[in-house]
Design a protein around this motif. Structure first.
Motif, short mmCIF file in Angstrom:
data_model
loop_
_atom_site.label_atom_id
_atom_site.label_comp_id
_atom_site.label_asym_id
_atom_site.label_seq_id
_atom_site.Cartn_x
_atom_site.Cartn_y
_atom_site.Cartn_z
N THR A 96 2.73 -7.94 -4.14
CA THR A 96 1.92 -7.58 -2.95
C THR A 96 2.55 -6.44 -2.17
OG1 THR A 96 3.08 -9.28 -1.69
CG2 THR A 96 1.02 -9.93 -2.77
N GLY A 97 3.86 -6.26 -2.34
CA GLY A 97 4.53 -5.17 -1.61
C GLY A 97 4.23 -3.82 -2.23
N THR A 98 4.28 -2.76 -1.42
CA THR A 98 3.96 -1.40 -1.89
C THR A 98 5.05 -0.89 -2.81
OG1 THR A 98 2.82 -0.99 0.19
CG2 THR A 98 3.38 0.94 -1.15
N LEU A 99 6.33 -1.14 -2.48
CA LEU A 99 7.43 -0.65 -3.28
C LEU A 99 7.45 -1.33 -4.65
CD1 LEU A 99 9.91 1.17 -3.42
CD2 LEU A 99 11.24 -0.71 -2.41
N GLN A 100 7.19 -2.64 -4.69
CA GLN A 100 7.17 -3.35 -5.96
C GLN A 100 6.01 -2.89 -6.84
OE1 GLN A 100 7.06 -7.44 -4.84
NE2 GLN A 100 9.23 -7.54 -4.24
N GLN A 101 4.87 -2.65 -6.25
CA GLN A 101 3.72 -2.15 -7.04
C GLN A 101 4.02 -0.79 -7.64
OE1 GLN A 101 0.26 -2.18 -4.53
NE2 GLN A 101 0.16 -4.45 -4.43
N LEU A 102 4.69 0.07 -6.85
CA LEU A 102 5.02 1.40 -7.34
C LEU A 102 6.01 1.32 -8.51
CD1 LEU A 102 4.78 4.48 -7.05
CD2 LEU A 102 6.62 4.39 -5.35
N GLN A 103 7.04 0.43 -8.41
CA GLN A 103 8.00 0.29 -9.50
C GLN A 103 7.35 -0.28 -10.76
OE1 GLN A 103 10.88 1.48 -9.69
NE2 GLN A 103 11.85 0.38 -11.41
N GLN A 105 4.23 0.10 -11.74
CA GLN A 105 3.42 1.15 -12.38
C GLN A 105 4.30 2.14 -13.14
OE1 GLN A 105 1.08 2.88 -9.23
NE2 GLN A 105 -0.19 1.00 -8.96
#
Length: 705
Positions: A96-103, A105
């Motif tokens: 759900t976090g933005t940083l985790q989603q970016l990593q 991807q």
């Protein structure tokens, strides 16, 4: 957990590569070991080694597959530098976090650009050493030199002395009859035990290539085997126990010790009566039902349906009518033990007071094609008749009461014959108990008949126990017969009450009975025979009691006929004697009189002569006709021998080696139980000594004077 971001194809390829490496190393060595087992131990050993190896390889492959699980996959991905130890994000739920989603991807883009290859590299140097080593072992096993056959000491005459052929492997398939429910099994031995009717099939493999192979049975049969590739096969149905040998090209392979086939017979079903407890049940006229329960056991299975046979006997004297019914019953319980029960509704059968209802269960087992049948003993239900109030005279009383007693002797004979048939199946104590029970019934019947001769029959033998109260200590002239107690009230229609009311049953034999002298004498003979029958039954010998029981029944039939003549008060109407036929010597129309003497069965002279010949000192050579005569006797009377195959094997061993002392002793020991029992004879008086001879001479001299 979602696995959409994980490299599923790379994961599966890594698992398959591990299994391929295991197969590449293990399968060549397994093939080499199986070939070595085939060369040394035969086909059976090779199959065992191959099966065990394949099971071990499959188990190891399963462990390799399960070891490469999700945690192994994540460790393998994190080992790559471009994954930055973040492979766990691919296995977890979408973050759900933005940083985790970016990593996440970024990792997916890297895997798409450079697919992961997690397979283990092929260890070519180690494979180059392992596979040729296995190939060398396989070649050595195939080129292994054959061992020289070791057949032991051959018997004289027909055994193989020196032969390159030997039995490499053997398999005996045993297929019991379908009705037994036993599975098909295979054994590696040539001797076996199986139910009678089993289909046997041999599969034999030899080290060489024989021209002809056959199974030679000691009873004269031959079974040629057919070649199927490297195997020799043949089959037959096992109907009786037998001994056999293997014959190769006309010579015996195993001459010293024949192989044994034991045919286990199918025992007939065992039937036990659970209810009622006694064979004769007395019921009041108002009884509405009769409970019957049976239990049937069998070694291979009892049929689910049995038949209850009912026989209704109505009337009395010569006006007795019989009606038979058959009712199917369904059993309950397991296949080997079933229980059959039924409640008989007496009113629906039209049973009247004084009638008899006889029940018998007929059950069978599952043997095919001819099932074995077991029948229960006859169970009798007798409705007691009410006391008669008619005033038809004493003759009618005796005529009505006596036949009810006379019919019981036949039942005692039937019970004794049924017990003789059950003797092989019963323990000795149980057999003696049942025989004693029949003897008690015979005693009760004898005492009932004794009532018609004044309670105590003249000259009647007595048992060693005191069975009658008030008559054991009589001394003097008719002691104990003052009868101080008042006589009980008599019931009209009961013969015993009439005898006690109208006559003293002990003072005089003529006043103690209502029978004429001739009938009373015949009844006395019947009582004597009953006592002898009772004596043998109480000692556990029903076979000895049957002749006396049949004689008693014959006398009773004469009493019945005499009783009818006596009650009718009709004198004998004999045909006139033809005086012209007297002293003429003409025998036309006369029936031949059978000779009461029967020819005694011939003694087993051949068995006795052979036994004596085996005991000769010094040992004499056995004659071939004597051995052939014993072989023929064994084929006809094999059921008399406890172990006919052992006797047949001993006879064959002596025939093959007449000089074998141990064979002669073994055959003689087996023949000993078959020798006829010598008849009883008076012992010869011993010869007198010197003093006795002088005494006898003095007696002779005195007699001559």
């Amino acid at each position: 957990m979602s696995g959409n971001a994980l490299p599923q194809a790379a994961w599966r390829a890594a698992r398959l590569r591990a299994i391929a490496l295991l197969a590449a190393f293990a399968l060549p060595w397994l093939a080499a070991l199986a070939a070595l087992a085939l060369r040394l131990g035969g086909r059976t050993s090779a199959l065992v080694v191959a099966a065990a190896g394949l099971l071990l390889i499959a188990f190891t492959a399963m462990l390799q597959w399960r070891r490469r699980d999700l945690r192994w996959l994540l460790r393998a991905l994190n080992a790559r530098a471009d994954m930055e130890d973040s492979a766990d994000l691919l296995a977890a739920a979408p973050p759900t976090g933005t940083l985790q989603q970016l990593q996440r991807q970024r990792l997916q883009q890297r895997l798409a650009a450079h697919p992961a290859d997690l397979r283990t590299a092929w260890p070519w140097p180690r494979l180059a050493v392992s596979v040729p080593g296995a190939a060398l072992l396989l070649a050595g096993a195939l080129l292994w030199p054959q061992r020289a056959p070791d057949l032991g000491r051959p018997a004289p005459g027909a055994a193989i002395a020196t032969s390159p052929l030997r039995l490499a492997s053997s398999q005996l398939q045993i297929a019991p009859p379908r009705y037994t429910g036993l599975p098909v099994r295979r054994v590696g031995t040539l001797s076996a035990s199986a139910p009678q009717g089993t289909q046997l099939r041999w599969t034999l493999t030899f080290s060489g290539t024989p021209g002809r192979v056959a199974l030679v049975f000691l009873d004269g049969r031959r079974l040629p085997l057919q070649q199927r590739g490297n195997d020799w096969q043949g089959g037959l149905r096992l109907d009786a126990s037998a001994l056999y040998r293997i014959e190769l090209d006309g010579r015996l392979l195993d001459a010293d010790k024949p192989h044994r086939l034991d045919a286990l017979p199918d025992r007939p079903p065992q039937l036990k009566v659970l209810a009622p407890a006694r064979s004769l049940s007395l019921a009041p006229p108002t009884q509405a039902g009769w409970e019957l329960a049976f239990e049937v056991e069998d070694d291979y299975g009892v049929a689910t349906q049995a038949t209850l046979q009912l026989t209704l006997a109505q009337g009395s004297g010569e006006n007795i009518t019989f009606r038979e019914l058959s009712l199917p019953l369904q059993g309950q319980g397991s296949r080997l033990r079933r229980r059959f029960s039924h409640r008989v509704a007496l009113p629906t059968l039209g049973l009247q007071p004084g009638d008899d209802l006889i029940a018998r269960l007929v059950a069978q087992d599952n043997r095919s094609p001819q099932p074995q049948v077991a029948r229960s003993p006859a169970l009798i239900l007798r409705l007691q008749a009410a006391a008669s109030e008619e005033s038809s005279g004493i003759e009618g009383v005796v005529k009505r009461v006596l036949p009810a007693y006379f019919r019981s002797q036949r039942q005692i004979i039937l019970d004794a014959e049924a017990l003789l048939k059950q003797k092989p199946k019963l323990a000795s104590e149980r057999y003696l108990q049942k025989s004693d029970g029949i003897g008690v019934d015979q005693r009760i019947l004898r005492l009932r008949y004794g009532q018609f001769l004044g309670e105590e029959a003249e000259g009647e033998p007595s048992l060693p126990t005191a069975d009658e109260d008030g008559h054991d200590n009589e001394t003097g002239d008719h002691a104990g017969h003052d009868h101080p107690a008042p006589a009980p009230a008599s019931t009209f229609g009961q013969d015993v009450d009439l005898l006690e009311a109208y006559g003293h049953t002990h003072d005089h034999a003529e006043a103690a009975t209502l029978l004429d002298p001739q009938t009373r004498a015949t009844l006395k003979l019947a009582l004597d025979q009953m006592w002898q029958s009772e004596l043998q039954l109480r000692q556990g010998h029903p076979e000895r009691a049957l002749p006396f029981a049949y004689k008693a029944l014959g006398h009773i039939k004469q009493v019945q006929q005499a009783e009818r003549i006596y009650l009718a008060r009709v004198g004998p109407q004999l045909p006139p004697i033809d005086e012209s036929r007297r002293l003429g010597g003409k025998r036309e129309g006369l029936a031949p009189r059978p000779d009461p003497l029967r020819t005694a069965p011939p003694a087993e002279a051949g068995v006795a002569a052979l036994w004596q010949q085996l005991d000769a000192v010094p040992p004499r050579p056995m004659s071939a006709p004597a051995l052939e005569a014993l072989q023929a006797w064994l084929r006809q009377h094999g059921q008399r021998v406890a172990d006919p195959l052992a006797l047949q094997a001993a006879l064959d061993a002596l025939r093959r080696d007449p000089a074998c002392k141990a064979c002669r002793e073994r055959l003689r020991a087996l023949l000993w139980p078959l020798l006829p029992v010598p008849p009883a004879a008076v012992a010869r008086r011993p010869a007198p000594d010197a003093q006795g001879q002088r005494y006898l001479d003095a007696l002779d001299a005195e007699a001559k004077q």
